[in-house]
Design a protein around this motif. Structure first.
Motif, PDB file in Angstrom:
ATOM      1  N   ASP A 160      13.553 -30.401  17.007  1.00 56.81           N
ATOM      2  CA  ASP A 160      13.486 -29.027  16.501  1.00 56.81           C
ATOM      3  C   ASP A 160      14.253 -28.896  15.187  1.00 56.81           C
ATOM      4  N   ASN A 195      12.693 -27.996  11.516  1.00 50.94           N
ATOM      5  CA  ASN A 195      13.196 -26.880  10.716  1.00 50.94           C
ATOM      6  C   ASN A 195      13.575 -27.337   9.305  1.00 50.94           C
ATOM      7  N   GLU A 240      10.439 -28.041   7.338  1.00 51.87           N
ATOM      8  CA  GLU A 240       9.824 -26.798   6.890  1.00 51.87           C
ATOM      9  C   GLU A 240      10.514 -26.286   5.630  1.00 51.87           C
ATOM     10  N   ARG A 294       4.409 -17.830  11.880  1.00 49.32           N
ATOM     11  CA  ARG A 294       5.023 -17.917  13.204  1.00 49.32           C
ATOM     12  C   ARG A 294       5.242 -16.517  13.771  1.00 49.32           C
ATOM     13  N   HIS A 325       5.373 -20.969  17.393  1.00 52.19           N
ATOM     14  CA  HIS A 325       6.771 -21.249  17.080  1.00 52.19           C
ATOM     15  C   HIS A 325       6.998 -21.696  15.635  1.00 52.19           C
ATOM     16  N   ARG A 326       5.937 -22.028  14.913  1.00 52.51           N
ATOM     17  CA  ARG A 326       6.085 -22.396  13.504  1.00 52.51           C
ATOM     18  C   ARG A 326       4.820 -21.991  12.763  1.00 52.51           C
ATOM     19  N   ASP A 327       4.929 -21.874  11.461  1.00 52.81           N
ATOM     20  CA  ASP A 327       3.769 -21.500  10.658  1.00 52.81           C
ATOM     21  C   ASP A 327       2.653 -22.522  10.840  1.00 52.81           C
TER      22      ASP A 327
END
Length: 405
Positions: A18, A22, A25, A331, A375-377
């Motif tokens: 995770d 991040n 990203e 997200r 949970h994410r784009d």
């Protein structure tokens, strides 16, 4: 190793993954290349390439620093979008609104107006590089209530603040541009659906120059900026819009708040003007509709009214009915709703980048909507409709994605 030890180790690995995602990203959304002469190439949040003027502290800095800019207003505009919509981007600047909506308007058209030669050139490069030239037409003049040449002032380091006249400012550049009435320039039978006006105080003149367009466009939604309170143009704007049935709303994030003529003068920001039968009472506008024409079809057919129809048939379990549209999805938590009639069962999958699965759902037996946490784009998301192993009939008007939070 005990089961508890194994579980703890797996949780540790998951936390590290995770964290790595991040950090990846962060890097991905801040990639930029300096090309010289105060020009750079970077990416919007949906990974659309965009050329920027690096000496500008306005929107170009936001593009470089994550690629997000006025996301709430983009959400409002796309909520009114239909596959064949015509979008007028008036005061386009570097074209962020046009570039973000272009993937959704492959069957529509965008007319973008940007009179600043330097910014117009950068926008044109971005449109070409993104493959949007068939959709976006960029015009090198401004919109107003008459055709003439006017003096145009661009503040130093802020091209987005360019305005007609000098505004009493001594710094920056001053040059002559051409402005035109859109009623005279655009085709006389053209109907528009979405309009964005950001012209640094010249909004009233723009609206006056496109009255015939607004009057003949029953589904039009106009998003425009008013820079301050009590500017002196409020009564004239209301007098222009009200006879056409266009009601005013203040854009508060993605929520529209109805505004009366009396309260309009005391508010500043972005406002939306549209008719009541267009807004359908939906004041929260953080949603997008996917129509049959936006999808790739493997079975079934698209009707003239853009309904997707799949007749009841027995196909192999897992066989794909449709897939697409390969757009950007931020997200968040979403409700995905099939608007239409579903008989039997089908499986709906949310995937990214041509088939990488995110979540899968079984629809049917009265269930036509699901809530999903993203949970994410998702840069290029798609919805895949599959056979669930039994006969399925579907008359699909649209798929609605509503962001819940």
């Amino acid at each position: 190793m005990t089961d508890n030890d194994l579980q703890a180790q797996l949780q540790s690995i998951e936390r590290k993954l995770d964290r790595a995602l991040n950090e990846l990203e962060f890097v991905k959304h801040r990639t930029a290349t300096y090309l010289g002469d105060n020009v750079g190439l970077t990416y919007l949040v949906d990974e659309t390439p965009v050329y920027v003027n690096t000496d500008d502290f306005g929107c170009p800095a936001n593009f470089i620093n994550g690629g997000r800019y006025e996301e709430e207003y983009i959400s409002i505009l796309r909520s009114f979008r239909k596959p064949r919509s015509v979008f007028l981007d008036i005061g386009a600047n570097l074209g962020v609104f046009s570039l973000r909506l272009a993937p959704m308007l492959r069957h529509g058209r965008i007319f973008a107006f940007e009179p600043n030669p330097r910014i117009h050139d950068l926008f044109a490069r971005s449109s070409f590089l993104g493959g949007f030239d068939p959709t976006i037409r960029i015009l090198p003049f401004g919109a107003s209530d008459s055709e003439r040449e006017v003096s145009f002032h661009v503040p130093r380091d802020h091209a987005g603040g360019g305005a007609i006249g000098s505004g009493g400012a001594s710094d920056g550049d001053q040059f002559t541009i051409q402005v035109k009435r859109l009623d005279d320039w655009l085709p006389q039978d053209l109907r528009v659906d979405i309009v964005k006006i950001d012209v640094e105080g010249h909004e009233l003149a723009v609206l006056r120059g496109m009255q015939r367009i607004l009057d003949r466009s029953p589904s039009v939604a106009v998003l425009f900026e008013k820079l301050g309170t009590h500017t002196g143009i409020e009564a004239d704007i209301c007098a222009l819009l009200e006879p056409m049935g266009l009601k005013l709303h203040l854009a508060n994030g993605t929520r529209l708040e109805p505004v009366t003529g009396d309260s309009f003068a005391g508010k500043a920001g972005y406002f939306l003007a549209t008719r009541e039968d267009v807004i359908h009472g939906e004041l929260e506008r953080d949603f997008v509709n996917i129509f049959g024409v936006d999808l790739n079809l493997r079975h079934g057919a698209l009707h003239a009214d853009d309904r997707y129809v799949l007749d009841a048939a027995t196909v192999s379990e897992g066989e794909v009915f449709f897939y697409g549209p390969y757009w950007y999805l931020a997200r968040g938590t979403y409700r995905i709703e099939l608007i239409g009639e579903l008989s039997g069962q089908m499986r709906l999958e949310l995937t990214e980048r041509f088939g990488f699965g995110v979540q899968s759902f079984l629809l049917g037996n009265g269930r036509t909507a699901v809530d999903v946490a993203v949970h994410r784009d998702l840069t290029k998301f798609e919805l895949v409709g599959r056979s669930a192993g039994s006969p399925c009939a579907l008359q699909l008007e649209r798929i609605k994605l509503t962001r819940l939070g």
